[in-house]
Design an enzyme around this catalytic site. Structure first.
Site, PDB file in Angstrom:
ATOM      1  N   HIS A  74       0.598  -1.368   0.267  1.00  0.00           N
ATOM      2  CA  HIS A  74      -0.244  -0.233  -0.396  1.00  0.00           C
ATOM      3  C   HIS A  74       1.093   1.618   0.387  1.00  0.00           C
ATOM      4  CE1 HIS A  74      -4.333  -1.501   0.892  1.00  0.00           C
ATOM      5  NE2 HIS A  74      -3.212  -2.748   1.043  1.00  0.00           N
ATOM      6  N   TYR A 202      -9.357   5.209   7.565  1.00  0.00           N
ATOM      7  CA  TYR A 202      -9.905   5.820   9.516  1.00  0.00           C
ATOM      8  C   TYR A 202      -9.670   6.824   9.664  1.00  0.00           C
ATOM      9  CZ  TYR A 202      -4.825   3.362  10.149  1.00  0.00           C
ATOM     10  OH  TYR A 202      -3.431   2.621  10.660  1.00  0.00           O
ATOM     11  N   PRO A 293      -3.651  -0.269  19.280  1.00  0.00           N
ATOM     12  CA  PRO A 293      -3.809  -0.668  17.405  1.00  0.00           C
ATOM     13  C   PRO A 293      -3.556   0.465  16.804  1.00  0.00           C
ATOM     14  CG  PRO A 293      -5.445  -1.345  18.237  1.00  0.00           C
ATOM     15  CD  PRO A 293      -5.244  -0.780  19.457  1.00  0.00           C
ATOM     16  N   LYS A 297       1.313  -0.283  15.179  1.00  0.00           N
ATOM     17  CA  LYS A 297       3.135   0.216  15.665  1.00  0.00           C
ATOM     18  C   LYS A 297       3.879  -1.303  16.711  1.00  0.00           C
ATOM     19  CE  LYS A 297       4.674   3.675  13.772  1.00  0.00           C
ATOM     20  NZ  LYS A 297       4.495   2.501  12.089  1.00  0.00           N
ATOM     21  N   TYR A 392       3.669   6.474  10.591  1.00  0.00           N
ATOM     22  CA  TYR A 392       3.377   5.285  10.105  1.00  0.00           C
ATOM     23  C   TYR A 392       3.709   4.093   9.693  1.00  0.00           C
ATOM     24  CZ  TYR A 392      -0.616   2.371   9.096  1.00  0.00           C
ATOM     25  OH  TYR A 392      -1.959   2.069   9.118  1.00  0.00           O
TER      26      TYR A 392
HETATM   27  P1  FAD Z   1       2.614 -11.878  21.290  1.00  0.00           P
HETATM   28  O1  FAD Z   1       1.966 -12.297  20.205  1.00  0.00           O
HETATM   29  O2  FAD Z   1       1.544 -11.463  22.954  1.00  0.00           O
HETATM   30  O3  FAD Z   1       3.125 -13.319  22.127  1.00  0.00           O
HETATM   31  C1  FAD Z   1       3.531 -13.149  23.153  1.00  0.00           C
HETATM   32  C2  FAD Z   1       3.717 -15.419  23.636  1.00  0.00           C
HETATM   33  O4  FAD Z   1       4.512 -15.912  24.862  1.00  0.00           O
HETATM   34  C3  FAD Z   1       1.816 -15.382  22.994  1.00  0.00           C
HETATM   35  O5  FAD Z   1       1.756 -16.710  21.923  1.00  0.00           O
HETATM   36  C4  FAD Z   1       1.770 -16.484  24.200  1.00  0.00           C
HETATM   37  O6  FAD Z   1       0.782 -16.892  24.138  1.00  0.00           O
HETATM   38  C5  FAD Z   1       3.339 -17.127  24.936  1.00  0.00           C
HETATM   39  N1  FAD Z   1       3.243 -16.638  26.665  1.00  0.00           N
HETATM   40  C6  FAD Z   1       2.128 -15.685  27.094  1.00  0.00           C
HETATM   41  N2  FAD Z   1       2.480 -16.292  28.965  1.00  0.00           N
HETATM   42  C7  FAD Z   1       3.238 -17.220  28.533  1.00  0.00           C
HETATM   43  C8  FAD Z   1       4.100 -18.182  29.778  1.00  0.00           C
HETATM   44  N3  FAD Z   1       3.569 -18.588  30.522  1.00  0.00           N
HETATM   45  N4  FAD Z   1       5.347 -19.381  28.680  1.00  0.00           N
HETATM   46  C9  FAD Z   1       4.905 -19.140  27.925  1.00  0.00           C
HETATM   47  N5  FAD Z   1       4.612 -19.142  27.131  1.00  0.00           N
HETATM   48  C10 FAD Z   1       3.160 -17.787  27.411  1.00  0.00           C
HETATM   49  N6  FAD Z   1       0.291  -4.113  15.935  1.00  0.00           N
HETATM   50  C11 FAD Z   1       1.245  -3.815  14.459  1.00  0.00           C
HETATM   51  O7  FAD Z   1       2.458  -3.460  14.624  1.00  0.00           O
HETATM   52  N7  FAD Z   1       0.813  -3.305  13.473  1.00  0.00           N
HETATM   53  C12 FAD Z   1      -1.739  -3.755  13.638  1.00  0.00           C
HETATM   54  O8  FAD Z   1      -1.999  -3.440  12.879  1.00  0.00           O
HETATM   55  C13 FAD Z   1      -1.674  -4.494  14.869  1.00  0.00           C
HETATM   56  N8  FAD Z   1      -3.031  -4.543  14.636  1.00  0.00           N
HETATM   57  C14 FAD Z   1      -3.785  -4.923  16.053  1.00  0.00           C
HETATM   58  C15 FAD Z   1      -4.681  -5.395  16.014  1.00  0.00           C
HETATM   59  C16 FAD Z   1      -5.562  -5.965  16.790  1.00  0.00           C
HETATM   60  C17 FAD Z   1      -6.685  -6.069  17.645  1.00  0.00           C
HETATM   61  C18 FAD Z   1      -4.273  -6.230  18.291  1.00  0.00           C
HETATM   62  C19 FAD Z   1      -5.529  -6.854  19.420  1.00  0.00           C
HETATM   63  C20 FAD Z   1      -3.143  -6.106  18.203  1.00  0.00           C
HETATM   64  C21 FAD Z   1      -3.070  -4.995  16.490  1.00  0.00           C
HETATM   65  N9  FAD Z   1      -1.652  -4.719  16.506  1.00  0.00           N
HETATM   66  C22 FAD Z   1      -1.204  -4.617  15.352  1.00  0.00           C
HETATM   67  C23 FAD Z   1       0.090  -6.171  18.416  1.00  0.00           C
HETATM   68  C24 FAD Z   1       0.520  -6.858  17.919  1.00  0.00           C
HETATM   69  O9  FAD Z   1      -0.601  -7.687  16.971  1.00  0.00           O
HETATM   70  C25 FAD Z   1       1.746  -7.147  19.167  1.00  0.00           C
HETATM   71  O10 FAD Z   1       1.766  -6.226  19.411  1.00  0.00           O
HETATM   72  C26 FAD Z   1       2.492  -8.238  18.571  1.00  0.00           C
HETATM   73  O11 FAD Z   1       1.534  -9.562  18.974  1.00  0.00           O
HETATM   74  C27 FAD Z   1       3.622  -8.897  20.204  1.00  0.00           C
HETATM   75  O12 FAD Z   1       4.374  -9.500  19.847  1.00  0.00           O
HETATM   76  P2  FAD Z   1       5.052 -10.596  20.678  1.00  0.00           P
HETATM   77  O13 FAD Z   1       5.501 -11.284  20.405  1.00  0.00           O
HETATM   78  O14 FAD Z   1       5.811  -9.429  21.471  1.00  0.00           O
HETATM   79  O15 FAD Z   1       4.094 -10.951  22.141  1.00  0.00           O
HETATM   80  C1  DHB Z   2      -4.803  -3.345  11.039  1.00  0.00           C
HETATM   81  C2  DHB Z   2      -4.904  -2.973  12.185  1.00  0.00           C
HETATM   82  C3  DHB Z   2      -4.650  -1.378  12.911  1.00  0.00           C
HETATM   83  O1  DHB Z   2      -3.993  -1.928  14.120  1.00  0.00           O
HETATM   84  C4  DHB Z   2      -4.281  -0.647  12.342  1.00  0.00           C
HETATM   85  O2  DHB Z   2      -3.774   0.137  12.443  1.00  0.00           O
HETATM   86  C5  DHB Z   2      -4.156  -0.915  10.635  1.00  0.00           C
HETATM   87  C6  DHB Z   2      -4.485  -2.247  10.090  1.00  0.00           C
HETATM   88  C7  DHB Z   2      -5.704  -4.499  10.809  1.00  0.00           C
HETATM   89  O3  DHB Z   2      -5.481  -5.781  10.987  1.00  0.00           O
HETATM   90  O4  DHB Z   2      -5.333  -5.122   9.433  1.00  0.00           O
END
Ligand code: FAD
Ligand code: DHB
Length: 398
Positions: A74, A202, A293, A297, A392
């Site tokens: 995009h 948005y 979200p 980021k 962004y």
């Molecule tokens: P997580 O993905 O949370 O992974 C942590 C892992 O640790 C999990 O699998 C969990 O099960 C495991 N765990 C926890 N406790 C234990 C334990 N005691 N023992 C063993 N394992 C354990 N980010 C973006 O950059 N762009 C986006 O567009 C965006 N949109 C989003 C939309 C939504 C609706 C949501 C909810 C989040 C969004 N995010 C976005 C944020 C992004 O998804 C998270 O920041 C990302 O998942 C972080 O990754 P992580 O590996 O740090 O943590």
């Molecule tokens: C998506 C999630 C976001 O938080 C965002 O800012 C843009 C897109 C997505 O899930 O596609």
């Protein structure tokens, strides 16, 4: 069972899985433990937008083939408010940077498949994960595996990549915590219908924020702002589409509807814990910080953290030098706070704040008028648009 590795990694989210790859490519071995099943990790619906830097890193380490084939490139976003819809063109404002829509579920699938193929030690469905001796040079990661066998893994360092509710952050004795809970949540859906838009929309609206994203040419991802105490059972498909039509509606444009295959509600908060390291325990990704979200980021910050961490651990464990490990927290936190600011900026500019969160209705009105003034500035001033686009699209990885 007592075993030994160089780095113990907790969590098979994007942070932990990517770290394991980055370390392996530089000859450092690791054991990764995850308390959920592989299937659960691969299906958990979350992020969709990858910054240019995250895409480049995945390509560089040979894990970008499917992303390049199936990801959607995009060149910006639409901002909609006050009956207007404006395109912010990222490449022209940022010297060519684009963003890629490729779901976190797909990134996680690619990382797990490549990890298992490369023979990485990955344990799913573990329980009783714990860390100890983090003040020493031989911290221990303990867990019980899926067959009920207790493990004690002696490590040189442990990476806490276990998300916001993990066990790593609470193991650090003194943390400085900064936090903001927003007075709204996001209800997100996946729908089997081709996206009605070429770029993400948005939308600021009197009925609350809405966003139109996508997962493929056949699947749309949409979000609406809801009250934080809403129950998903109270949101029928009809009610969700009605709100999406109301908030995203624009003259001469049609939002196509289709079957909803997934829906969930996510609270919105900012959270930063500092420092991100204590002794030989290093926190990365959501374990250390959460952003709302709106700025897309969270996943990208997790990628940036583990890139810094992999370099720091290789330097510590292969070259015997602690300089990068000592600087790890400070290096990451500069970017974390920049993203925290940007996510706050986007969130504050686009959501409808409940009247009750103000001292008077006139103050609520004041906030709404400021939002429109801010949005107007972004779409009419190249300087303001460049600031949004640079943040962004993401700044280069460290
Ligand atoms: P997580 O993905 O949370 O992974 C942590 C892992 O640790 C999990 O699998 C969990 O099960 C495991 N765990 C926890 N406790 C234990 C334990 N005691 N023992 C063993 N394992 C354990 N980010 C973006 O950059 N762009 C986006 O567009 C965006 N949109 C989003 C939309 C939504 C609706 C949501 C909810 C989040 C969004 N995010 C976005 C944020 C992004 O998804 C998270 O920041 C990302 O998942 C972080 O990754 P992580 O590996 O740090 O943590
Ligand atoms: C998506 C999630 C976001 O938080 C965002 O800012 C843009 C897109 C997505 O899930 O596609």
């Amino acid at each position: 069972m007592r075993t030994r590795t160089q780095v113990g990694i907790i969590g098979a989210g994007p942070a932990g899985l990517l770290l394991q790859h980055l370390l392996a490519q530089q000859g450092v071995d690791s054991v990764l433990v995850e308390n959920r099943s592989r299937e659960y990790c691969e299906k958990r619906q979350r992020a969709g937008v990858l910054e240019h830097g995250s895409v480049e890193l995945l390509k560089e380490i040979g894990l970008g083939d499917r992303m390049v084939r199936e990801g959607l490139t995009h060149s910006g976003i639409y901002l909609q408010f006050d009956g207007e819809r404006h395109h912010i063109d990222f490449p022209s404002l940022t010297g060519g940077r684009t963003l890629t829509v490729y779901a976190q579920t797909e990134v996680v699938k690619d990382l797990i498949a490549a990890g298992l193929a490369a023979g990485h030690q990955l344990h799913f469905e573990v329980s009783e994960t714990a860390v100890r001796d983090i003040d020493t040079e031989r911290p221990v990661l303990s867990f019980v595996d899926a067959d009920g066998v207790a493990h004690e893994v002696e490590c040189d360092a442990i990476a806490g990549c276990d998300g916001f509710h993990g066990v790593s952050r609470p193991a650090i004795p003194s943390l400085r915590v900064s936090e903001r809970t927003y007075p709204f949540a996001w209800l997100g859906i996946l729908a089997t219908v081709p996206p009605s838009t070429d770029e993400l929309i948005y939308a600021h609206s009197p009925h609350g924020f809405a966003m139109h994203s996508m997962r493929s040419t056949e699947v749309s991802r949409l979000y609406i702002q809801v009250d934080p105490d809403e129950k998903i059972e109270d949101w029928s498909d009809e009610r969700i589409w009605e709100q999406l039509q109301l908030r995203l509606g624009h003259p001469g444009w049609t939002l196509s509807e289709g079957p909803i295959t997934e829906k969930s509600i996510t609270p919105m908060r900012s959270f930063v814990a500092e420092p991100m390291r204590h002794g030989r325990l290093f926190l990365a990704g959501d374990a250390a910080h959460i952003v709302p979200p709106t700025g897309a980021k969270g996943l990208n910050l997790a990628v940036a953290d583990v890139k810094v961490l992999a370099n720091a651990l290789v330097r510590l464990l292969v070259e015997g030098k602690a300089d990068l490990a000592d600087a790890y927290s400070e290096t990451c936190l500069t970017r974390v706070w920049r993203s925290t600011w940007f996510s706050w900026f986007m969130t504050s500019m686009l959501h409808r704040f409940p009247v009750e969160s103000f001292a008077s209705p006139a103050e609520a009105e004041f906030q709404e008028r400021l939002q429109i003034a801010q949005l107007r500035q972004v779409v009419s001033s190249t300087a303001a648009a460049t600031n949004l686009a640079e943040n962004y699209a993401g700044w280069p990885l460290p």
